[in-house]
Design a protein around this motif. Structure first.
Motif, PDB file in Angstrom:
ATOM      1  N   CYS A  99      12.430 115.713  31.769  1.00 55.59           N
ATOM      2  CA  CYS A  99      13.654 114.910  31.878  1.00 55.59           C
ATOM      3  C   CYS A  99      14.814 115.693  31.283  1.00 55.59           C
ATOM      4  O   CYS A  99      15.596 115.182  30.485  1.00 55.59           O
ATOM      5  CB  CYS A  99      13.471 113.572  31.158  1.00 55.59           C
ATOM      6  N   GLU A 100      14.894 116.977  31.638  1.00 57.76           N
ATOM      7  CA  GLU A 100      15.925 117.886  31.163  1.00 57.76           C
ATOM      8  C   GLU A 100      15.821 118.027  29.652  1.00 57.76           C
ATOM      9  O   GLU A 100      14.789 118.461  29.158  1.00 57.76           O
ATOM     10  CB  GLU A 100      17.309 117.443  31.614  1.00 57.76           C
ATOM     11  N   ASN A 101      16.838 117.663  28.902  1.00 60.61           N
ATOM     12  CA  ASN A 101      16.815 117.814  27.442  1.00 60.61           C
ATOM     13  C   ASN A 101      16.349 116.534  26.757  1.00 60.61           C
ATOM     14  O   ASN A 101      16.638 116.315  25.593  1.00 60.61           O
ATOM     15  CB  ASN A 101      18.206 118.200  26.926  1.00 60.61           C
ATOM     16  N   ASN A 102      15.634 115.690  27.470  1.00 59.50           N
ATOM     17  CA  ASN A 102      15.209 114.403  26.938  1.00 59.50           C
ATOM     18  C   ASN A 102      13.683 114.291  26.942  1.00 59.50           C
ATOM     19  O   ASN A 102      13.137 113.219  27.159  1.00 59.50           O
ATOM     20  CB  ASN A 102      15.839 113.281  27.785  1.00 59.50           C
ATOM     21  N   ASN A 103      12.987 115.411  26.711  1.00 60.23           N
ATOM     22  CA  ASN A 103      11.526 115.423  26.773  1.00 60.23           C
ATOM     23  C   ASN A 103      10.864 114.956  25.482  1.00 60.23           C
ATOM     24  O   ASN A 103       9.647 115.021  25.360  1.00 60.23           O
ATOM     25  CB  ASN A 103      11.019 116.820  27.128  1.00 60.23           C
ATOM     26  N   ASN A 104      11.653 114.487  24.530  1.00 59.66           N
ATOM     27  CA  ASN A 104      11.087 113.955  23.294  1.00 59.66           C
ATOM     28  C   ASN A 104      10.972 112.432  23.358  1.00 59.66           C
ATOM     29  O   ASN A 104      10.623 111.802  22.376  1.00 59.66           O
ATOM     30  CB  ASN A 104      11.919 114.384  22.084  1.00 59.66           C
ATOM     31  N   ARG A 105      11.260 111.851  24.519  1.00 52.97           N
ATOM     32  CA  ARG A 105      11.179 110.403  24.719  1.00 52.97           C
ATOM     33  C   ARG A 105      10.290 110.119  25.921  1.00 52.97           C
ATOM     34  O   ARG A 105      10.194 110.929  26.843  1.00 52.97           O
ATOM     35  CB  ARG A 105      12.581 109.831  24.953  1.00 52.97           C
ATOM     36  N   GLN A 106       9.647 108.979  25.920  1.00 54.90           N
ATOM     37  CA  GLN A 106       8.747 108.609  27.007  1.00 54.90           C
ATOM     38  C   GLN A 106       9.516 108.391  28.313  1.00 54.90           C
ATOM     39  O   GLN A 106      10.711 108.132  28.299  1.00 54.90           O
ATOM     40  CB  GLN A 106       7.988 107.330  26.650  1.00 54.90           C
ATOM     41  N   ALA A 107       8.782 108.512  29.420  1.00 56.33           N
ATOM     42  CA  ALA A 107       9.354 108.244  30.742  1.00 56.33           C
ATOM     43  C   ALA A 107       8.320 107.480  31.555  1.00 56.33           C
ATOM     44  O   ALA A 107       7.132 107.489  31.246  1.00 56.33           O
ATOM     45  CB  ALA A 107       9.735 109.543  31.438  1.00 56.33           C
TER      46      ALA A 107
ATOM     47  N   ARG B 105      11.191 108.154  36.376  1.00 59.42           N
ATOM     48  CA  ARG B 105      12.422 107.552  35.885  1.00 59.42           C
ATOM     49  C   ARG B 105      12.530 107.851  34.389  1.00 59.42           C
ATOM     50  O   ARG B 105      11.731 107.383  33.582  1.00 59.42           O
ATOM     51  CB  ARG B 105      12.429 106.044  36.129  1.00 59.42           C
ATOM     52  N   CYS B 106      13.523 108.673  34.021  1.00 66.38           N
ATOM     53  CA  CYS B 106      13.738 109.077  32.633  1.00 66.38           C
ATOM     54  C   CYS B 106      14.594 108.040  31.912  1.00 66.38           C
ATOM     55  O   CYS B 106      15.364 107.310  32.549  1.00 66.38           O
ATOM     56  CB  CYS B 106      14.442 110.434  32.577  1.00 66.38           C
ATOM     57  N   GLN B 107      14.490 108.017  30.581  1.00 68.34           N
ATOM     58  CA  GLN B 107      15.290 107.080  29.799  1.00 68.34           C
ATOM     59  C   GLN B 107      16.769 107.424  29.823  1.00 68.34           C
ATOM     60  O   GLN B 107      17.609 106.569  29.579  1.00 68.34           O
ATOM     61  CB  GLN B 107      14.771 107.022  28.362  1.00 68.34           C
ATOM     62  N   ASN B 108      17.102 108.696  30.139  1.00 69.58           N
ATOM     63  CA  ASN B 108      18.516 109.072  30.207  1.00 69.58           C
ATOM     64  C   ASN B 108      19.105 108.823  31.601  1.00 69.58           C
ATOM     65  O   ASN B 108      20.228 109.214  31.874  1.00 69.58           O
ATOM     66  CB  ASN B 108      18.699 110.539  29.801  1.00 69.58           C
ATOM     67  N   GLY B 109      18.325 108.176  32.493  1.00 69.56           N
ATOM     68  CA  GLY B 109      18.820 107.829  33.814  1.00 69.56           C
ATOM     69  C   GLY B 109      18.482 108.826  34.905  1.00 69.56           C
ATOM     70  O   GLY B 109      18.678 108.534  36.086  1.00 69.56           O
ATOM     71  N   ASN B 110      17.978 109.996  34.576  1.00 65.59           N
ATOM     72  CA  ASN B 110      17.609 110.988  35.584  1.00 65.59           C
ATOM     73  C   ASN B 110      16.352 110.548  36.325  1.00 65.59           C
ATOM     74  O   ASN B 110      15.494 109.856  35.760  1.00 65.59           O
ATOM     75  CB  ASN B 110      17.376 112.356  34.946  1.00 65.59           C
ATOM     76  N   THR B 111      16.242 110.977  37.572  1.00 64.34           N
ATOM     77  CA  THR B 111      15.068 110.640  38.386  1.00 64.34           C
ATOM     78  C   THR B 111      14.601 111.871  39.156  1.00 64.34           C
ATOM     79  O   THR B 111      15.370 112.811  39.383  1.00 64.34           O
ATOM     80  CB  THR B 111      15.385 109.518  39.393  1.00 64.34           C
ATOM     81  N   ALA B 112      13.344 111.841  39.556  1.00 66.49           N
ATOM     82  CA  ALA B 112      12.766 112.887  40.401  1.00 66.49           C
ATOM     83  C   ALA B 112      11.602 112.271  41.149  1.00 66.49           C
ATOM     84  O   ALA B 112      11.085 111.215  40.751  1.00 66.49           O
ATOM     85  CB  ALA B 112      12.302 114.071  39.565  1.00 66.49           C
ATOM     86  N   SER B 113      11.180 112.912  42.230  1.00 67.58           N
ATOM     87  CA  SER B 113      10.043 112.380  42.979  1.00 67.58           C
ATOM     88  C   SER B 113       9.270 113.508  43.648  1.00 67.58           C
ATOM     89  O   SER B 113       9.787 114.611  43.848  1.00 67.58           O
ATOM     90  CB  SER B 113      10.496 111.363  44.021  1.00 67.58           C
ATOM     91  N   THR B 114       8.023 113.208  43.971  1.00 70.35           N
ATOM     92  CA  THR B 114       7.159 114.112  44.720  1.00 70.35           C
ATOM     93  C   THR B 114       6.212 113.233  45.533  1.00 70.35           C
ATOM     94  O   THR B 114       6.349 112.011  45.544  1.00 70.35           O
ATOM     95  CB  THR B 114       6.389 115.073  43.786  1.00 70.35           C
ATOM     96  N   THR B 115       5.242 113.846  46.202  1.00 69.74           N
ATOM     97  CA  THR B 115       4.333 113.098  47.055  1.00 69.74           C
ATOM     98  C   THR B 115       2.889 113.385  46.668  1.00 69.74           C
ATOM     99  O   THR B 115       2.529 114.528  46.406  1.00 69.74           O
ATOM    100  CB  THR B 115       4.546 113.476  48.538  1.00 69.74           C
ATOM    101  N   LEU B 116       2.069 112.346  46.642  1.00 70.33           N
ATOM    102  CA  LEU B 116       0.633 112.452  46.412  1.00 70.33           C
ATOM    103  C   LEU B 116      -0.072 112.045  47.696  1.00 70.33           C
ATOM    104  O   LEU B 116       0.218 110.984  48.263  1.00 70.33           O
ATOM    105  CB  LEU B 116       0.199 111.536  45.261  1.00 70.33           C
TER     106      LEU B 116
END
Length: 179
Positions: free
Chosen positions: A65-73, A112-123
């Motif tokens: 989550c960019e610079n927010n990897n110390n918080r859960q997502a 969905r990150c706590q700082n509002g950022n999002t990303a997706s992939t496919t399984l």
């Protein structure tokens, strides 16, 4: 190029090294001042390993989550539901199990990150039929069965005895022929 000094003398022309150093300093200042900051979201991603699984299998999730990897997502997918990713060595990690009765298909996995950022992939969930037993291809020569070890021992002893008998018969003829 020479210029006049206030006392009437002449300034010496700058050396090539001084000119190059000046040009380098100007270029470095331009690069450092003109560099654009990294845009938000460039380091936001979600990875699913493996990305193709049989229904009933476990997948591992790794995200940033960019610079927010110390918080859960949170990660959501119709393939396995909702999973909370936790900080782990600079990334966010977790695991999920695809239910055994999940129909095959491609399922989006959304971060969905706590700082509002999002990303997706496919399984991709596969539905390959599992064979109930191996194919009927014969007796299986290396299969452990009753008497297999004894049969190999007797055959080996017979071959060794035959080799000794042939060797002795060959040496007797040579000895008799030379006398």
């Amino acid at each position: 190029m020479r210029g006049l000094r206030p006392d009437g003398g002449v300034f010496p022309a700058p050396s090539t090294i001084v000119k190059l150093l000046g040009a380098f300093a100007l270029f470095a200042a331009f690069v450092l001042i003109g560099a654009a900051p990294a845009r938000a979201g460039e380091n936001v991603f979600i990875e699913v390993t493996p990305n193709s699984v049989q229904a009933g299998s476990r997948v591992h999730l790794r995200a940033s989550c960019e610079n927010n990897n110390n918080r859960q997502a949170q990660v959501d997918s119709d393939a396995f539901g909702r999973v909370t990713l936790r900080p782990d060595n600079g990334f966010l990690t977790g695991s999920a199990t695809v239910p055994g009765n999940k129909e095959p298909g491609d399922f989006p996995v959304n971060l969905r990150c706590q700082n509002g950022n999002t990303a997706s992939t496919t399984l991709t969930v596969l539905n390959m039929a599992q064979p109930s037993k191996g194919p009927a291809t014969g007796g299986g020569g290396t299969a452990a069965g009753r008497g297999t070890g004894m049969l190999l021992l007797v055959g080996g002893l017979a071959a060794a005895g035959a080799a000794v008998a042939i060797g002795m018969a060959g040496s007797r003829r040579r000895t008799g022929a030379g006398s």
